[in-house]
Scaffold this motif. Structure first.
Motif, PDB file in Angstrom:
ATOM      1  N   LEU A  33      48.323  39.277  50.949  1.00 54.86           N
ATOM      2  CA  LEU A  33      48.149  37.870  51.359  1.00 54.86           C
ATOM      3  C   LEU A  33      46.944  37.503  50.356  1.00 54.86           C
ATOM      4  CD1 LEU A  33      48.231  37.579  54.772  1.00 54.86           C
ATOM      5  CD2 LEU A  33      50.228  37.242  53.116  1.00 54.86           C
ATOM      6  N   THR A  34      46.825  36.509  49.520  1.00 60.23           N
ATOM      7  CA  THR A  34      45.677  35.968  48.851  1.00 60.23           C
ATOM      8  C   THR A  34      45.000  35.135  50.066  1.00 60.23           C
ATOM      9  OG1 THR A  34      47.013  36.195  46.615  1.00 60.23           O
ATOM     10  CG2 THR A  34      44.795  34.883  46.930  1.00 60.23           C
ATOM     11  N   ASN A  35      43.731  35.514  50.212  1.00 59.67           N
ATOM     12  CA  ASN A  35      43.160  35.020  51.311  1.00 59.67           C
ATOM     13  C   ASN A  35      42.040  33.964  50.997  1.00 59.67           C
ATOM     14  OD1 ASN A  35      43.331  34.567  53.852  1.00 59.67           O
ATOM     15  ND2 ASN A  35      41.548  36.022  54.454  1.00 59.67           N
ATOM     16  N   ARG A  36      41.453  33.291  51.892  1.00 61.80           N
ATOM     17  CA  ARG A  36      40.515  32.100  51.602  1.00 61.80           C
ATOM     18  C   ARG A  36      40.475  31.662  50.080  1.00 61.80           C
ATOM     19  NH1 ARG A  36      35.661  36.717  53.541  1.00 61.80           N
ATOM     20  NH2 ARG A  36      35.909  36.423  55.754  1.00 61.80           N
ATOM     21  N   LEU A  37      41.701  30.950  49.980  1.00 58.26           N
ATOM     22  CA  LEU A  37      41.734  30.266  48.798  1.00 58.26           C
ATOM     23  C   LEU A  37      40.996  29.175  48.728  1.00 58.26           C
ATOM     24  CD1 LEU A  37      45.762  30.306  48.479  1.00 58.26           C
ATOM     25  CD2 LEU A  37      44.105  31.529  47.030  1.00 58.26           C
ATOM     26  N   ALA A  38      40.072  28.652  47.721  1.00 59.44           N
ATOM     27  CA  ALA A  38      39.571  27.538  47.453  1.00 59.44           C
ATOM     28  C   ALA A  38      40.676  26.170  47.441  1.00 59.44           C
ATOM     29  CB  ALA A  38      38.812  27.511  46.193  1.00 59.44           C
ATOM     30  N   VAL A  39      40.073  25.159  47.707  1.00 58.77           N
ATOM     31  CA  VAL A  39      41.380  24.109  47.826  1.00 58.77           C
ATOM     32  C   VAL A  39      41.581  23.587  46.345  1.00 58.77           C
ATOM     33  CG1 VAL A  39      41.566  21.687  48.422  1.00 58.77           C
ATOM     34  CG2 VAL A  39      40.309  23.018  49.942  1.00 58.77           C
ATOM     35  N   ALA A  40      40.766  23.703  45.248  1.00 63.09           N
ATOM     36  CA  ALA A  40      40.936  23.433  44.095  1.00 63.09           C
ATOM     37  C   ALA A  40      41.573  24.898  43.548  1.00 63.09           C
ATOM     38  CB  ALA A  40      39.753  23.137  43.194  1.00 63.09           C
ATOM     39  N   GLU A  41      42.540  24.569  42.430  1.00 68.18           N
ATOM     40  CA  GLU A  41      43.094  25.654  41.751  1.00 68.18           C
ATOM     41  C   GLU A  41      42.004  26.494  40.916  1.00 68.18           C
ATOM     42  OE1 GLU A  41      46.189  27.240  41.494  1.00 68.18           O
ATOM     43  OE2 GLU A  41      46.667  26.001  43.189  1.00 68.18           O
ATOM     44  N   ALA A  42      41.632  27.689  41.187  1.00 74.38           N
ATOM     45  CA  ALA A  42      40.995  28.449  40.511  1.00 74.38           C
ATOM     46  C   ALA A  42      41.387  28.934  38.858  1.00 74.38           C
ATOM     47  CB  ALA A  42      40.698  29.950  40.988  1.00 74.38           C
ATOM     48  N   ARG A  43      40.579  29.037  37.884  1.00 74.00           N
ATOM     49  CA  ARG A  43      41.087  29.042  36.563  1.00 74.00           C
ATOM     50  C   ARG A  43      41.951  30.346  36.333  1.00 74.00           C
ATOM     51  NH1 ARG A  43      36.219  27.815  32.423  1.00 74.00           N
ATOM     52  NH2 ARG A  43      35.161  29.051  34.156  1.00 74.00           N
ATOM     53  N   ASN A  44      41.399  31.341  36.871  1.00 70.42           N
ATOM     54  CA  ASN A  44      41.796  32.715  36.856  1.00 70.42           C
ATOM     55  C   ASN A  44      43.197  32.954  38.000  1.00 70.42           C
ATOM     56  OD1 ASN A  44      40.795  33.130  39.513  1.00 70.42           O
ATOM     57  ND2 ASN A  44      39.968  35.252  39.049  1.00 70.42           N
ATOM     58  N   ARG A  45      43.600  31.999  38.548  1.00 72.34           N
ATOM     59  CA  ARG A  45      44.558  32.304  39.850  1.00 72.34           C
ATOM     60  C   ARG A  45      45.894  32.912  39.093  1.00 72.34           C
ATOM     61  NH1 ARG A  45      44.431  28.059  44.038  1.00 72.34           N
ATOM     62  NH2 ARG A  45      42.471  29.333  44.371  1.00 72.34           N
ATOM     63  N   LYS A  46      46.267  32.017  38.185  1.00 71.55           N
ATOM     64  CA  LYS A  46      47.646  32.060  37.194  1.00 71.55           C
ATOM     65  C   LYS A  46      47.284  33.654  36.778  1.00 71.55           C
ATOM     66  CE  LYS A  46      50.752  30.564  33.545  1.00 71.55           C
ATOM     67  NZ  LYS A  46      51.056  29.870  32.513  1.00 71.55           N
ATOM     68  N   ARG A  47      46.406  34.084  36.071  1.00 76.01           N
ATOM     69  CA  ARG A  47      46.433  35.528  35.496  1.00 76.01           C
ATOM     70  C   ARG A  47      46.321  36.802  36.714  1.00 76.01           C
ATOM     71  NH1 ARG A  47      41.427  35.746  31.681  1.00 76.01           N
ATOM     72  NH2 ARG A  47      40.191  34.741  33.757  1.00 76.01           N
ATOM     73  N   LEU A  48      45.749  36.390  37.824  1.00 80.17           N
ATOM     74  CA  LEU A  48      45.658  37.386  38.844  1.00 80.17           C
ATOM     75  C   LEU A  48      47.280  37.379  39.497  1.00 80.17           C
ATOM     76  CD1 LEU A  48      44.170  39.038  40.677  1.00 80.17           C
ATOM     77  CD2 LEU A  48      43.462  36.969  42.002  1.00 80.17           C
ATOM     78  N   GLN A  49      47.936  36.205  39.541  1.00 84.20           N
ATOM     79  CA  GLN A  49      49.154  36.127  40.298  1.00 84.20           C
ATOM     80  C   GLN A  49      50.267  36.940  39.538  1.00 84.20           C
ATOM     81  OE1 GLN A  49      49.842  34.693  43.408  1.00 84.20           O
ATOM     82  NE2 GLN A  49      51.583  35.928  43.048  1.00 84.20           N
ATOM     83  N   GLU A  50      50.044  36.897  38.075  1.00 84.51           N
ATOM     84  CA  GLU A  50      50.751  37.604  37.342  1.00 84.51           C
ATOM     85  C   GLU A  50      50.610  39.185  37.168  1.00 84.51           C
ATOM     86  OE1 GLU A  50      49.837  36.000  33.483  1.00 84.51           O
ATOM     87  OE2 GLU A  50      51.097  34.047  33.580  1.00 84.51           O
ATOM     88  N   ARG A  51      49.502  39.678  37.826  1.00 81.89           N
ATOM     89  CA  ARG A  51      49.170  41.004  37.911  1.00 81.89           C
ATOM     90  C   ARG A  51      49.776  41.371  39.064  1.00 81.89           C
ATOM     91  NH1 ARG A  51      47.363  38.267  33.555  1.00 81.89           N
ATOM     92  NH2 ARG A  51      46.945  39.593  31.775  1.00 81.89           N
ATOM     93  N   MET A  52      49.613  40.438  40.140  1.00 76.85           N
ATOM     94  CA  MET A  52      50.186  40.822  41.358  1.00 76.85           C
ATOM     95  C   MET A  52      51.541  40.890  41.617  1.00 76.85           C
ATOM     96  SD  MET A  52      47.735  38.584  44.305  1.00 76.85           S
ATOM     97  CE  MET A  52      48.617  39.383  45.452  1.00 76.85           C
ATOM     98  N   ASP A  53      52.155  40.149  40.787  1.00 71.01           N
ATOM     99  CA  ASP A  53      53.740  40.179  40.802  1.00 71.01           C
ATOM    100  C   ASP A  53      54.063  41.559  40.203  1.00 71.01           C
ATOM    101  OD1 ASP A  53      53.717  37.642  42.090  1.00 71.01           O
ATOM    102  OD2 ASP A  53      54.255  36.732  40.132  1.00 71.01           O
ATOM    103  N   LYS A  54      53.476  41.874  39.047  1.00 71.39           N
ATOM    104  CA  LYS A  54      53.976  42.990  38.425  1.00 71.39           C
ATOM    105  C   LYS A  54      53.566  44.264  39.433  1.00 71.39           C
ATOM    106  CE  LYS A  54      53.299  41.553  33.848  1.00 71.39           C
ATOM    107  NZ  LYS A  54      52.476  41.893  32.557  1.00 71.39           N
TER     108      LYS A  54
END
Length: 276
Positions: free
Chosen positions: A183-204
């Motif tokens: 689970l990606t926890n403690r998400l900031a309400v605003a989208e973080a710039r690195n979230r997409k890159r991080l999510q792609e690595r998590m999916d892999k």
């Protein structure tokens, strides 16, 4: 008697929100009518155990009947933290045996690699791993290339879960599996710039080592401000309102419902009316 579901909240990195997540899952299960046994293996800090001690004191002082888990006695946590590994394991084995009458055994683990944590992971039916929305936290799950950020290989905690899965298969047969949810926890309400890159690595990495990616909890004050009372958003009602309820609390309640559904754990949290 059916065997209890063993849920382990684990991550070798401290500060990922394991205890916050554990107390919210526990109260969600309690309100679903489940018999819950808790074992807090973070022997020095014992945040989950202290939360439920606060809960009992608040309920008694305010004349409220709140659902409570059972907590097998492991003795003084700080003293046990100084004990040798054999004594620690003996206490854990006794506590685990005492908890067998529950529907769910929920185990909170420390932020580090310990014999107790490894033993808990090896007994898990489900491992829930919270991580902050950061490559710092991801580094314990997978290593990335410092130039391209491409995923290179699983890291130390992924290897620990692999060992737990291997131990379970050896001791209980090939059909015995561990459901691992990150689970990606403690998400900031605003989208973080690195979230997409991080999510792609998590999916892999999820495809490579075999975990599910679930919804975590955003970084909301409500998840912290109810701790001294031993309460969570699962407890809030017309009778239980130690703080003024706002739309943020309503959103947090829905967030917890979504989390419980994603984990596949029974839940019965009703929508919360901020105006009530």
């Amino acid at each position: 008697m059916s065997q209890p579901l063993v849920v382990v909240v684990g991550n070798e990195k401290g500060g990922a929100g394991k205890s916050t997540l554990a107390i919210h899952i526990a109260t969600g299960l309690l309100h679903a009518g489940k018999r819950v046994a808790i074992i807090d293996l973070d022997l020095r800090q014992r945040s989950m155990a202290r939360f439920f001690a606060n809960r009992a004191a608040w309920a008694a002082a305010n004349g409220q009947a709140l659902p409570m888990p059972t907590e097998p006695d492991m003795g003084d946590g700080k003293a046990l933290a100084r004990a040798d590994e054999a004594e620690q394991m003996a206490r854990f084995d006794a506590a685990f045996a005492e908890a067998q009458g529950a529907d769910v055994i929920l185990i909170d683990t420390p932020g580090g690699d310990t014999a107790l944590s490894r033993a808990a992971h090896a007994r898990a039916d489900q491992i829930i791993t919270p991580m902050n929305d950061s490559f710092v936290d991801f580094d314990l799950l997978g290593q990335v290339d410092p130039v391209t950020l491409e995923l290179q290989k699983p890291s130390i905690y992924s290897e620990s879960v692999w060992e737990a899965r291997k131990h379970r298969a050896i001791t209980q047969g090939r059909q015995a599996t561990i459901d691992w949810v990150v689970l990606t926890n403690r998400l900031a309400v605003a989208e973080a710039r690195n979230r997409k890159r991080l999510q792609e690595r998590m999916d892999k990495l999820a495809k490579r080592v075999g975990f599910r990616v679930g919804p975590g909890l955003r970084d909301r004050v409500i998840y912290r401000e109810l701790f001294p009372f031993g309460l969570t958003v699962a407890d809030l009602s017309n009778e239980v309102r130690p703080v003024a309820v706002s739309l943020a609390h309503v959103a947090a309640r829905q967030e917890l419902r979504n989390l419980m559904l994603a984990l596949g754990l029974d839940q019965s949290l009703t929508p919360l009316d901020a105006a009530a």
